[in-house]
Structures are given as C-alpha cells and as structure tokens.
Design a protein around this motif. Structure first.
Motif, PDB file in Angstrom:
ATOM      1  N   ASP A  82      72.312  93.905  36.762  1.00  0.00           N
ATOM      2  CA  ASP A  82      72.141  95.337  37.010  1.00  0.00           C
ATOM      3  C   ASP A  82      70.677  95.744  36.895  1.00  0.00           C
ATOM      4  O   ASP A  82      70.181  96.540  37.693  1.00  0.00           O
ATOM      5  CB  ASP A  82      72.971  96.172  36.022  1.00  0.00           C
ATOM      6  CG  ASP A  82      74.458  96.145  36.324  1.00  0.00           C
ATOM      7  OD1 ASP A  82      74.821  95.942  37.505  1.00  0.00           O
ATOM      8  OD2 ASP A  82      75.252  96.335  35.392  1.00  0.00           O
ATOM      9  N   PHE A  83      69.987  95.200  35.897  1.00  0.00           N
ATOM     10  CA  PHE A  83      68.582  95.538  35.719  1.00  0.00           C
ATOM     11  C   PHE A  83      67.759  95.113  36.936  1.00  0.00           C
ATOM     12  O   PHE A  83      66.923  95.879  37.428  1.00  0.00           O
ATOM     13  CB  PHE A  83      68.018  94.882  34.453  1.00  0.00           C
ATOM     14  CG  PHE A  83      66.527  95.027  34.340  1.00  0.00           C
ATOM     15  CD1 PHE A  83      65.967  96.218  33.913  1.00  0.00           C
ATOM     16  CD2 PHE A  83      65.685  93.994  34.699  1.00  0.00           C
ATOM     17  CE1 PHE A  83      64.591  96.372  33.832  1.00  0.00           C
ATOM     18  CE2 PHE A  83      64.312  94.131  34.627  1.00  0.00           C
ATOM     19  CZ  PHE A  83      63.769  95.325  34.191  1.00  0.00           C
ATOM     20  N   ILE A  84      67.979  93.913  37.423  1.00  0.00           N
ATOM     21  CA  ILE A  84      67.206  93.422  38.574  1.00  0.00           C
ATOM     22  C   ILE A  84      67.516  94.255  39.812  1.00  0.00           C
ATOM     23  O   ILE A  84      66.603  94.664  40.540  1.00  0.00           O
ATOM     24  CB  ILE A  84      67.471  91.926  38.805  1.00  0.00           C
ATOM     25  CG1 ILE A  84      66.919  91.128  37.607  1.00  0.00           C
ATOM     26  CG2 ILE A  84      66.831  91.449  40.105  1.00  0.00           C
ATOM     27  CD1 ILE A  84      67.318  89.698  37.557  1.00  0.00           C
ATOM     28  N   ASP A  85      68.784  94.540  40.052  1.00  0.00           N
ATOM     29  CA  ASP A  85      69.151  95.380  41.201  1.00  0.00           C
ATOM     30  C   ASP A  85      68.504  96.762  41.098  1.00  0.00           C
ATOM     31  O   ASP A  85      67.967  97.281  42.070  1.00  0.00           O
ATOM     32  CB  ASP A  85      70.671  95.531  41.297  1.00  0.00           C
ATOM     33  CG  ASP A  85      71.378  94.219  41.607  1.00  0.00           C
ATOM     34  OD1 ASP A  85      70.711  93.281  42.121  1.00  0.00           O
ATOM     35  OD2 ASP A  85      72.582  94.124  41.336  1.00  0.00           O
ATOM     36  N   ALA A 109      73.701 101.260  35.031  1.00  0.00           N
ATOM     37  CA  ALA A 109      74.405 100.088  34.498  1.00  0.00           C
ATOM     38  C   ALA A 109      75.661 100.459  33.723  1.00  0.00           C
ATOM     39  O   ALA A 109      76.461  99.579  33.388  1.00  0.00           O
ATOM     40  CB  ALA A 109      73.467  99.284  33.602  1.00  0.00           C
ATOM     41  N   GLY A 110      75.828 101.740  33.424  1.00  0.00           N
ATOM     42  CA  GLY A 110      77.000 102.165  32.670  1.00  0.00           C
ATOM     43  C   GLY A 110      76.986 101.672  31.239  1.00  0.00           C
ATOM     44  O   GLY A 110      78.022 101.291  30.690  1.00  0.00           O
ATOM     45  N   ILE A 111      75.797 101.657  30.629  1.00  0.00           N
ATOM     46  CA  ILE A 111      75.689 101.192  29.246  1.00  0.00           C
ATOM     47  C   ILE A 111      75.119 102.301  28.368  1.00  0.00           C
ATOM     48  O   ILE A 111      74.579 103.287  28.847  1.00  0.00           O
ATOM     49  CB  ILE A 111      74.838  99.906  29.119  1.00  0.00           C
ATOM     50  CG1 ILE A 111      73.409 100.119  29.639  1.00  0.00           C
ATOM     51  CG2 ILE A 111      75.504  98.753  29.835  1.00  0.00           C
ATOM     52  CD1 ILE A 111      72.508  98.921  29.434  1.00  0.00           C
ATOM     53  N   LYS A 113      72.730 103.609  24.922  1.00  0.00           N
ATOM     54  CA  LYS A 113      71.435 103.333  24.282  1.00  0.00           C
ATOM     55  C   LYS A 113      71.558 102.301  23.169  1.00  0.00           C
ATOM     56  O   LYS A 113      70.606 101.590  22.876  1.00  0.00           O
ATOM     57  CB  LYS A 113      70.826 104.623  23.723  1.00  0.00           C
ATOM     58  CG  LYS A 113      70.348 105.568  24.775  1.00  0.00           C
ATOM     59  CD  LYS A 113      69.747 106.820  24.159  1.00  0.00           C
ATOM     60  CE  LYS A 113      69.318 107.761  25.280  1.00  0.00           C
ATOM     61  NZ  LYS A 113      68.630 108.937  24.776  1.00  0.00           N
ATOM     62  N   LYS A 114      72.724 102.217  22.569  1.00  0.00           N
ATOM     63  CA  LYS A 114      72.942 101.242  21.501  1.00  0.00           C
ATOM     64  C   LYS A 114      72.896  99.808  22.024  1.00  0.00           C
ATOM     65  O   LYS A 114      72.583  98.883  21.298  1.00  0.00           O
ATOM     66  CB  LYS A 114      74.292 101.492  20.821  1.00  0.00           C
ATOM     67  CG  LYS A 114      74.368 102.791  20.082  1.00  0.00           C
ATOM     68  CD  LYS A 114      75.759 103.018  19.538  1.00  0.00           C
ATOM     69  CE  LYS A 114      75.885 104.426  18.978  1.00  0.00           C
ATOM     70  NZ  LYS A 114      77.262 104.759  18.648  1.00  0.00           N
ATOM     71  N   GLU A 115      73.220  99.631  23.303  1.00  0.00           N
ATOM     72  CA  GLU A 115      73.254  98.296  23.892  1.00  0.00           C
ATOM     73  C   GLU A 115      71.885  97.817  24.371  1.00  0.00           C
ATOM     74  O   GLU A 115      71.660  96.619  24.495  1.00  0.00           O
ATOM     75  CB  GLU A 115      74.230  98.269  25.068  1.00  0.00           C
ATOM     76  CG  GLU A 115      75.660  98.530  24.684  1.00  0.00           C
ATOM     77  CD  GLU A 115      76.570  98.580  25.889  1.00  0.00           C
ATOM     78  OE1 GLU A 115      76.672  97.559  26.603  1.00  0.00           O
ATOM     79  OE2 GLU A 115      77.173  99.646  26.133  1.00  0.00           O
ATOM     80  N   LEU A 116      70.980  98.768  24.658  1.00  0.00           N
ATOM     81  CA  LEU A 116      69.655  98.409  25.165  1.00  0.00           C
ATOM     82  C   LEU A 116      68.645  99.448  24.706  1.00  0.00           C
ATOM     83  O   LEU A 116      68.709 100.601  25.115  1.00  0.00           O
ATOM     84  CB  LEU A 116      69.661  98.331  26.700  1.00  0.00           C
ATOM     85  CG  LEU A 116      68.327  98.015  27.367  1.00  0.00           C
ATOM     86  CD1 LEU A 116      67.883  96.583  27.044  1.00  0.00           C
ATOM     87  CD2 LEU A 116      68.417  98.206  28.873  1.00  0.00           C
ATOM     88  N   SER A 117      67.713  99.026  23.875  1.00  0.00           N
ATOM     89  CA  SER A 117      66.694  99.954  23.394  1.00  0.00           C
ATOM     90  C   SER A 117      65.651 100.197  24.483  1.00  0.00           C
ATOM     91  O   SER A 117      65.496  99.398  25.409  1.00  0.00           O
ATOM     92  CB  SER A 117      66.003  99.387  22.153  1.00  0.00           C
ATOM     93  OG  SER A 117      65.175  98.294  22.512  1.00  0.00           O
TER      94      SER A 117
END
Length: 158
Positions: A82-85, A109-111, A113-117
């Motif tokens: 998702d990040f690359i897209d 990405a449907g995530i 903030k706890k999953e990715l800082s």
C-alpha cells in the motif's frame, strides 16, 4: 542502511524454492531460525562459515552482482505494498505537507496511527526516494498561521 553497512554487505537474490504449500518444516521437520536451540544455531554457523571458506579458497574475488529488482523487493519487504502504491502516485517536485501526506496514507491503507508512526512513515519515504533515485528534502515553512513541515520528492535528481 548506512554507508558503512552497505560497504560490508553482499546481497543477492535467491530463487523461490519454498512457498505457502511447501515450507522448510515439510522438508526438515522443523521451522528455520525461530525454533532453533543453541546446538542447531552452532551447526548453522559452522555450515555457513565452511561454505564461505570453500568459496573463498576456490574464488579469490567476489563477483559483481546486480539486479534490477533487489532494491524494489527490499523496499516492499521493509514497508508494504500500500505504501509503494500510494507513494508512486504522490506529486513530485512540489512541497507536500507532512501531516496531510501521513494522514492521507493512513486513510488510503486503512490503518491506524498506532500501526504506523509518523516518524516511521517519514523514514519509509526517505528509503523510497533512495531506491527510486530521487532526492528527498524536508523543509519547515510558515503558512501564515502556523509553522508546518513539508516533504519534497524531487524526481530524477539523485
């Protein structure tokens, strides 16, 4: 991923031997690495060192290796698809708000903030630019009411 690290690494791609239906446990009766005891780790280390000794005895020079896909695979493994897209679609050569870009990615990405800082997201952006041969800059600007941080992804200028 520092200059010092890169100077001491030799990376290459291996063919896919295992897959979702045929795993090391099917062939060896145990998972690799995470279930090993000290004896298994020592046998592994001794085997790898012996392989290096044989190789270096037979070949005085380590051959050059290049791959068009190894950096892309490393990026995908250290981030996610998702990040690359998402980043492939970001506007180049313009200032992008750090907060807006980060929040847009979380939504994309449907995530949570706890999953990715935000710090980790920014490091991913820098890695992306390095692998894609782009120049990454960060800047702080006063927007009239507050000071805001920005990304600048400069394409084709690394």
């Amino acid at each position: 991923n520092s200059e010092s690290d890169r100077g001491r690494k030799y990376e290459m791609e291996l063919l896919c031997y295992y897959n979702a239906n045929f795993r090391p446990v099917n062939e060896f009766g145990t998972e690799f690495f995470h279930t090993w005891n000290n004896g298994q780790w020592n046998r592994f280390y001794n085997f790898m060192i012996r392989c290096l000794q044989v190789y270096l005895k037979e070949n005085s020079i380590i051959p050059g290796y290049s791959s068009e896909t190894i950096d892309e695979k490393k990026l995908r493994n250290s981030t996610n698809s998702d990040f690359i897209d998402f980043t492939d679609k970001l506007t180049r050569n313009t200032f992008l708000s750090v907060n807006t870009t980060y929040n847009d990615f979380l939504e994309y990405a449907g995530i949570d903030k706890k999953e990715l800082s935000k710090i980790r997201f920014n490091k991913w952006l820098q890695s992306y630019c390095q692998i894609k041969n782009m120049k990454y800059k960060s800047d702080t600007q006063y927007t009239g009411t507050k000071t805001e941080k920005f990304h600048y992804l400069e394409s084709g200028t690394k």
